[in-house]
Design a protein around this motif. Structure first.
Motif, PDB file in Angstrom:
ATOM      1  N   ARG A  41      26.403   6.419 -11.127  1.00 49.46           N
ATOM      2  CA  ARG A  41      27.021   7.688 -10.721  1.00 49.46           C
ATOM      3  C   ARG A  41      27.845   7.466  -9.457  1.00 49.46           C
ATOM      4  O   ARG A  41      27.450   6.708  -8.580  1.00 49.46           O
ATOM      5  N   ILE A  42      28.993   8.156  -9.398  1.00 46.75           N
ATOM      6  CA  ILE A  42      29.822   8.109  -8.188  1.00 46.75           C
ATOM      7  C   ILE A  42      30.094   9.535  -7.705  1.00 46.75           C
ATOM      8  O   ILE A  42      30.140  10.467  -8.491  1.00 46.75           O
ATOM      9  N   TRP A  43      30.263   9.648  -6.392  1.00 49.02           N
ATOM     10  CA  TRP A  43      30.661  10.901  -5.758  1.00 49.02           C
ATOM     11  C   TRP A  43      32.053  10.663  -5.209  1.00 49.02           C
ATOM     12  O   TRP A  43      32.272   9.743  -4.414  1.00 49.02           O
ATOM     13  N   VAL A  44      33.002  11.472  -5.648  1.00 49.74           N
ATOM     14  CA  VAL A  44      34.406  11.303  -5.283  1.00 49.74           C
ATOM     15  C   VAL A  44      34.841  12.493  -4.437  1.00 49.74           C
ATOM     16  O   VAL A  44      34.719  13.645  -4.867  1.00 49.74           O
ATOM     17  N   GLU A  45      35.341  12.236  -3.264  1.00 49.65           N
ATOM     18  CA  GLU A  45      35.833  13.270  -2.346  1.00 49.65           C
ATOM     19  C   GLU A  45      37.007  13.965  -3.028  1.00 49.65           C
ATOM     20  O   GLU A  45      37.865  13.311  -3.606  1.00 49.65           O
ATOM     21  N   ASP A  46      37.023  15.294  -3.014  1.00 52.98           N
ATOM     22  CA  ASP A  46      37.973  16.029  -3.858  1.00 52.98           C
ATOM     23  C   ASP A  46      39.380  16.181  -3.278  1.00 52.98           C
ATOM     24  O   ASP A  46      40.259  16.678  -3.961  1.00 52.98           O
ATOM     25  N   GLN A  47      39.638  15.745  -2.060  1.00 55.24           N
ATOM     26  CA  GLN A  47      40.971  15.862  -1.477  1.00 55.24           C
ATOM     27  C   GLN A  47      41.852  14.663  -1.805  1.00 55.24           C
ATOM     28  O   GLN A  47      42.973  14.816  -2.254  1.00 55.24           O
ATOM     29  N   GLU A  48      41.345  13.448  -1.568  1.00 53.15           N
ATOM     30  CA  GLU A  48      42.150  12.241  -1.778  1.00 53.15           C
ATOM     31  C   GLU A  48      41.559  11.311  -2.829  1.00 53.15           C
ATOM     32  O   GLU A  48      41.984  10.173  -2.957  1.00 53.15           O
ATOM     33  N   ALA A  49      40.515  11.791  -3.537  1.00 51.70           N
ATOM     34  CA  ALA A  49      39.872  11.034  -4.618  1.00 51.70           C
ATOM     35  C   ALA A  49      39.309   9.691  -4.167  1.00 51.70           C
ATOM     36  O   ALA A  49      39.373   8.695  -4.887  1.00 51.70           O
ATOM     37  N   CYS A  50      38.719   9.668  -2.979  1.00 49.81           N
ATOM     38  CA  CYS A  50      38.074   8.453  -2.475  1.00 49.81           C
ATOM     39  C   CYS A  50      36.590   8.488  -2.824  1.00 49.81           C
ATOM     40  O   CYS A  50      35.952   9.537  -2.728  1.00 49.81           O
ATOM     41  N   ILE A  51      36.041   7.355  -3.211  1.00 52.70           N
ATOM     42  CA  ILE A  51      34.617   7.277  -3.531  1.00 52.70           C
ATOM     43  C   ILE A  51      33.836   7.262  -2.226  1.00 52.70           C
ATOM     44  O   ILE A  51      34.073   6.422  -1.360  1.00 52.70           O
ATOM     45  N   ARG A  65      29.221  17.482 -12.058  1.00 53.77           N
ATOM     46  CA  ARG A  65      29.234  18.733 -11.299  1.00 53.77           C
ATOM     47  C   ARG A  65      30.031  18.547 -10.017  1.00 53.77           C
ATOM     48  O   ARG A  65      30.430  17.446  -9.670  1.00 53.77           O
ATOM     49  N   ARG A  66      30.212  19.643  -9.294  1.00 58.02           N
ATOM     50  CA  ARG A  66      30.734  19.617  -7.932  1.00 58.02           C
ATOM     51  C   ARG A  66      29.531  19.655  -7.002  1.00 58.02           C
ATOM     52  O   ARG A  66      28.534  20.288  -7.308  1.00 58.02           O
ATOM     53  N   GLU A  67      29.639  18.969  -5.855  1.00 61.28           N
ATOM     54  CA  GLU A  67      28.506  18.892  -4.944  1.00 61.28           C
ATOM     55  C   GLU A  67      29.008  18.596  -3.539  1.00 61.28           C
ATOM     56  O   GLU A  67      30.034  17.938  -3.366  1.00 61.28           O
ATOM     57  N   PHE A  68      28.295  19.057  -2.536  1.00 57.25           N
ATOM     58  CA  PHE A  68      28.600  18.715  -1.149  1.00 57.25           C
ATOM     59  C   PHE A  68      27.719  17.564  -0.711  1.00 57.25           C
ATOM     60  O   PHE A  68      26.509  17.573  -0.953  1.00 57.25           O
ATOM     61  N   LEU A  69      28.311  16.570  -0.068  1.00 61.47           N
ATOM     62  CA  LEU A  69      27.570  15.523   0.642  1.00 61.47           C
ATOM     63  C   LEU A  69      27.823  15.803   2.112  1.00 61.47           C
ATOM     64  O   LEU A  69      28.900  15.490   2.619  1.00 61.47           O
ATOM     65  N   GLY A  70      26.878  16.430   2.768  1.00 63.95           N
ATOM     66  CA  GLY A  70      27.130  16.900   4.124  1.00 63.95           C
ATOM     67  C   GLY A  70      28.204  17.964   4.068  1.00 63.95           C
ATOM     68  O   GLY A  70      28.060  18.962   3.380  1.00 63.95           O
ATOM     69  N   GLU A  71      29.320  17.731   4.751  1.00 66.10           N
ATOM     70  CA  GLU A  71      30.433  18.674   4.760  1.00 66.10           C
ATOM     71  C   GLU A  71      31.545  18.286   3.783  1.00 66.10           C
ATOM     72  O   GLU A  71      32.565  18.944   3.709  1.00 66.10           O
ATOM     73  N   VAL A  72      31.349  17.200   3.055  1.00 69.05           N
ATOM     74  CA  VAL A  72      32.387  16.677   2.164  1.00 69.05           C
ATOM     75  C   VAL A  72      32.207  17.247   0.750  1.00 69.05           C
ATOM     76  O   VAL A  72      31.157  17.064   0.135  1.00 69.05           O
ATOM     77  N   ARG A  73      33.245  17.923   0.262  1.00 71.13           N
ATOM     78  CA  ARG A  73      33.227  18.423  -1.115  1.00 71.13           C
ATOM     79  C   ARG A  73      33.497  17.270  -2.068  1.00 71.13           C
ATOM     80  O   ARG A  73      34.470  16.537  -1.906  1.00 71.13           O
ATOM     81  N   CYS A  74      32.629  17.134  -3.065  1.00 71.53           N
ATOM     82  CA  CYS A  74      32.749  16.003  -3.986  1.00 71.53           C
ATOM     83  C   CYS A  74      32.709  16.440  -5.436  1.00 71.53           C
ATOM     84  O   CYS A  74      32.162  17.487  -5.775  1.00 71.53           O
ATOM     85  N   LEU A  75      33.282  15.592  -6.264  1.00 72.11           N
ATOM     86  CA  LEU A  75      33.141  15.671  -7.708  1.00 72.11           C
ATOM     87  C   LEU A  75      32.199  14.533  -8.088  1.00 72.11           C
ATOM     88  O   LEU A  75      32.350  13.406  -7.598  1.00 72.11           O
ATOM     89  N   VAL A  76      31.232  14.803  -8.941  1.00 68.37           N
ATOM     90  CA  VAL A  76      30.238  13.801  -9.320  1.00 68.37           C
ATOM     91  C   VAL A  76      30.508  13.372 -10.759  1.00 68.37           C
ATOM     92  O   VAL A  76      30.694  14.211 -11.639  1.00 68.37           O
ATOM     93  N   PHE A  77      30.543  12.053 -10.974  1.00 71.49           N
ATOM     94  CA  PHE A  77      30.806  11.496 -12.302  1.00 71.49           C
ATOM     95  C   PHE A  77      29.740  10.465 -12.665  1.00 71.49           C
ATOM     96  O   PHE A  77      29.340   9.661 -11.824  1.00 71.49           O
ATOM     97  N   ASP A  78      29.312  10.481 -13.926  1.00 69.74           N
ATOM     98  CA  ASP A  78      28.509   9.397 -14.478  1.00 69.74           C
ATOM     99  C   ASP A  78      29.487   8.397 -15.061  1.00 69.74           C
ATOM    100  O   ASP A  78      30.429   8.778 -15.767  1.00 69.74           O
ATOM    101  N   ILE A  79      29.257   7.123 -14.766  1.00 68.60           N
ATOM    102  CA  ILE A  79      30.163   6.049 -15.182  1.00 68.60           C
ATOM    103  C   ILE A  79      29.399   5.099 -16.105  1.00 68.60           C
ATOM    104  O   ILE A  79      28.280   4.697 -15.796  1.00 68.60           O
ATOM    105  N   MET A  80      30.032   4.737 -17.227  1.00 64.72           N
ATOM    106  CA  MET A  80      29.415   3.830 -18.176  1.00 64.72           C
ATOM    107  C   MET A  80      30.498   2.898 -18.733  1.00 64.72           C
ATOM    108  O   MET A  80      31.577   3.356 -19.094  1.00 64.72           O
ATOM    109  N   PRO A  81      30.214   1.598 -18.787  1.00 69.44           N
ATOM    110  CA  PRO A  81      31.211   0.690 -19.371  1.00 69.44           C
ATOM    111  C   PRO A  81      31.369   0.951 -20.866  1.00 69.44           C
ATOM    112  O   PRO A  81      30.403   1.268 -21.555  1.00 69.44           O
TER     113      PRO A  81
END
Length: 127
Positions: free
Chosen positions: A45-55, A17-33
């Motif tokens: 799970r990781i939250w990735v900032e949607d502007q520069e794709a930083c975790i 899903r998309r989600e805010f962490l504070g004021e940061v817009r994020c994309l949320v991903f489940d990660i599995m090897p």
């Protein structure tokens, strides 16, 4: 997340899903090897900032125990140091201890006092 190989070749990425962490817009991903028998791979799970794709946050555990040691469940939060640079600010770790009667291991580490890159550059000019 994975010092060896964090890529689509070694991991499955599932958008949650998309989600805010504070004021940061994020994309949320489940990660599995992809190879579940490969020790030391991130699972969570990781939250990735949607502007520069930083975790900006990661929550999970590493797969299997290996010769390198024991893995604990963790939740790591990062803060933005400069544009495109997110650094650890807090890590919470928790797990039950094997062999201990109902024993639990819990720890919290907070990291602060980072100095912005721009400030260091100004000090270099005046030093």
């Amino acid at each position: 997340v994975d010092a060896r190989k964090f890529s689509r070749e070694h991991y499955q990425f599932e958008f949650v899903r998309r989600e805010f962490l504070g004021e940061v817009r994020c994309l949320v991903f489940d990660i599995m090897p992809k190879d579940k028998n490969d020790a030391g791979r991130f699972l969570g799970r990781i939250w990735v900032e949607d502007q520069e794709a930083c975790i900006v946050r990661l929550n999970g555990i590493y797969t299997l125990r290996s010769n390198e040691g024991v893995y604990f469940h963790f939740d790591s939060w990062r803060v933005q140091q400069d544009a495109g640079l997110w650094i650890p600010a807090m890590v919470y770790v928790e797990d039950s201890l094997e062999g201990a009667k109902g024993g639990k291991f819990k720890a919290q580490t907070r990291i602060w006092g980072y100095e912005p890159q721009s400030r260091r550059k100004l000090e270099e000019l005046t030093s």
